[in-house]
Scaffold this motif. Sequence first.
Motif, short mmCIF file in Angstrom:
data_model
loop_
_atom_site.label_atom_id
_atom_site.label_comp_id
_atom_site.label_asym_id
_atom_site.label_seq_id
_atom_site.Cartn_x
_atom_site.Cartn_y
_atom_site.Cartn_z
N UNK A 1 -66.21 57.45 -109.97
CA UNK A 1 -66.42 58.38 -111.07
C UNK A 1 -66.81 59.76 -110.52
N UNK A 2 -67.68 59.76 -109.50
CA UNK A 2 -68.05 61.03 -108.89
C UNK A 2 -66.85 61.77 -108.33
N UNK A 3 -65.99 61.04 -107.61
CA UNK A 3 -64.77 61.66 -107.07
C UNK A 3 -63.88 62.14 -108.20
N UNK A 4 -63.74 61.33 -109.24
CA UNK A 4 -62.87 61.69 -110.36
C UNK A 4 -63.34 62.93 -111.09
N UNK A 5 -64.63 63.01 -111.37
CA UNK A 5 -65.17 64.17 -112.09
C UNK A 5 -65.03 65.43 -111.24
N UNK A 6 -65.37 65.34 -109.95
CA UNK A 6 -65.26 66.50 -109.07
C UNK A 6 -63.79 66.92 -108.92
N UNK A 7 -62.90 65.93 -108.78
CA UNK A 7 -61.48 66.26 -108.65
C UNK A 7 -60.92 66.91 -109.90
N UNK A 8 -61.23 66.35 -111.06
CA UNK A 8 -60.74 66.92 -112.32
C UNK A 8 -61.31 68.33 -112.54
N UNK A 9 -62.59 68.51 -112.21
CA UNK A 9 -63.20 69.83 -112.38
C UNK A 9 -62.54 70.85 -111.46
N UNK A 10 -62.20 70.43 -110.25
CA UNK A 10 -61.51 71.32 -109.32
C UNK A 10 -60.16 71.74 -109.89
N UNK A 11 -59.41 70.78 -110.40
CA UNK A 11 -58.12 71.10 -111.00
C UNK A 11 -58.27 72.05 -112.19
N UNK A 12 -59.16 71.70 -113.12
CA UNK A 12 -59.32 72.51 -114.33
C UNK A 12 -59.83 73.91 -113.98
N UNK A 13 -60.74 74.01 -113.02
CA UNK A 13 -61.29 75.32 -112.64
C UNK A 13 -60.23 76.19 -112.02
N UNK A 14 -59.34 75.60 -111.20
CA UNK A 14 -58.28 76.41 -110.59
C UNK A 14 -57.29 76.89 -111.65
N UNK A 15 -56.95 76.00 -112.58
CA UNK A 15 -56.07 76.41 -113.69
C UNK A 15 -56.72 77.56 -114.46
N UNK A 16 -58.02 77.44 -114.76
CA UNK A 16 -58.73 78.48 -115.50
C UNK A 16 -58.77 79.79 -114.71
N UNK A 17 -58.93 79.70 -113.40
CA UNK A 17 -58.97 80.91 -112.57
C UNK A 17 -57.62 81.63 -112.58
N UNK A 18 -56.54 80.86 -112.47
CA UNK A 18 -55.20 81.46 -112.52
C UNK A 18 -54.96 82.10 -113.88
N UNK A 19 -55.39 81.44 -114.95
CA UNK A 19 -55.23 81.98 -116.29
C UNK A 19 -56.09 83.22 -116.50
N UNK A 20 -57.27 83.25 -115.91
CA UNK A 20 -58.16 84.40 -116.06
C UNK A 20 -57.57 85.64 -115.39
N UNK B 1 -47.35 74.74 -109.99
CA UNK B 1 -46.55 74.82 -108.76
C UNK B 1 -47.37 74.37 -107.56
N UNK B 2 -48.63 74.81 -107.52
CA UNK B 2 -49.49 74.48 -106.38
C UNK B 2 -49.82 73.00 -106.33
N UNK B 3 -50.20 72.43 -107.46
CA UNK B 3 -50.71 71.06 -107.46
C UNK B 3 -49.64 70.02 -107.78
N UNK C 1 -55.54 70.40 -99.28
CA UNK C 1 -55.21 70.54 -100.70
C UNK C 1 -56.03 69.54 -101.51
N UNK C 2 -56.40 69.89 -102.73
CA UNK C 2 -57.22 68.97 -103.55
C UNK C 2 -56.55 67.63 -103.80
N UNK C 3 -55.22 67.62 -103.94
CA UNK C 3 -54.52 66.35 -104.19
C UNK C 3 -54.80 65.35 -103.09
N UNK C 4 -54.60 65.77 -101.84
CA UNK C 4 -54.85 64.89 -100.71
C UNK C 4 -56.32 64.53 -100.57
N UNK C 5 -57.19 65.48 -100.92
CA UNK C 5 -58.63 65.21 -100.82
C UNK C 5 -59.04 64.12 -101.80
N UNK C 6 -58.48 64.16 -103.01
CA UNK C 6 -58.82 63.14 -104.01
C UNK C 6 -58.31 61.78 -103.57
#
Length: 273
Positions: free
Chosen positions: A148-167, A179-181, A209-214
């Motif tokens: 669960x810890x890995x999942x929450x951190x991984x999902x937050x990383x994905x969502x935060x990067x999407x939000x940063x690109x959108x910002x 494209x990146x992920x 990359x976050x994908x491989x890290x997860x």
Amino acid sequence: GGFRVVAEPSGQAVADSVRAQSAAGGLVAAPAGPVTIVTAGAAGTSQQQAVTSALTAVATAAHRQARPLDVAPLPASDRVGLSVFVFEIGLLVPSVIGGIGLFLAGRRFRIWWRIAAAALYAALVGCAAVLVLDVVYGALTGAGAALIGVGVLGALTFVAFVAACQAVVGLPGTGLAALTFVFVGNAVSGGTLPFAFLPDGFRQVAPWLPNGAIVSAARDVVYLPDASPGHPLLVLGIWLAGSLAVLFSVDLIHMAERRHAPEREAEIYATPG
């Protein structure tokens, strides 16, 4: 030329190294009699097959019988070891899609409201992914809290990067994140093919990359507890920190604009950096 060979003082040391994945496999040989080929099926069936094939050839050349020893076998519920890849996909796709919804719902609010919503959303996605693969399918079991810890951190990383690109560029930033992920990250995530089997360039980039890290972190906590998840967690932390730094910078730009035109607050917040 495909392997770097190192010596260990004992058969137990070989097994420990393979179990911790500081070595991909091992050969334990007494002065006479059969030799033992040590592998870890949970580290990847492709790696296990390659090591077994190479070391069987060594044993044959030495006219010795070879016996296999799998020190970290895959369970019957995950015969080919793809559950960690499915876990990563189960975090990525909802994170990208959810990122679009969070952007559309909160684009006229200050960025940190979106980040708070993203953190809550990531927690739900991470818990849901573990619930499905652990409780429903019984594929990744025995380390629910760590997963669960890995999942929450991984999902937050994905969502935060999407939000940063959108910002930075607005809704089209979602395409950059995808494209990146989705297209690059998934192809080299290590879920279907270990990092060591990737071509040059991809092999060096993939572990960062976050994908491989997860994938690596999930595999370590569930199947290879002797292996250290330090590097995967470091990678996720770097990507998350970078995304938050971008969001903080855009927020500073918004606040500076707001001081000059406070009546345009909602419009300013909706404008990409």
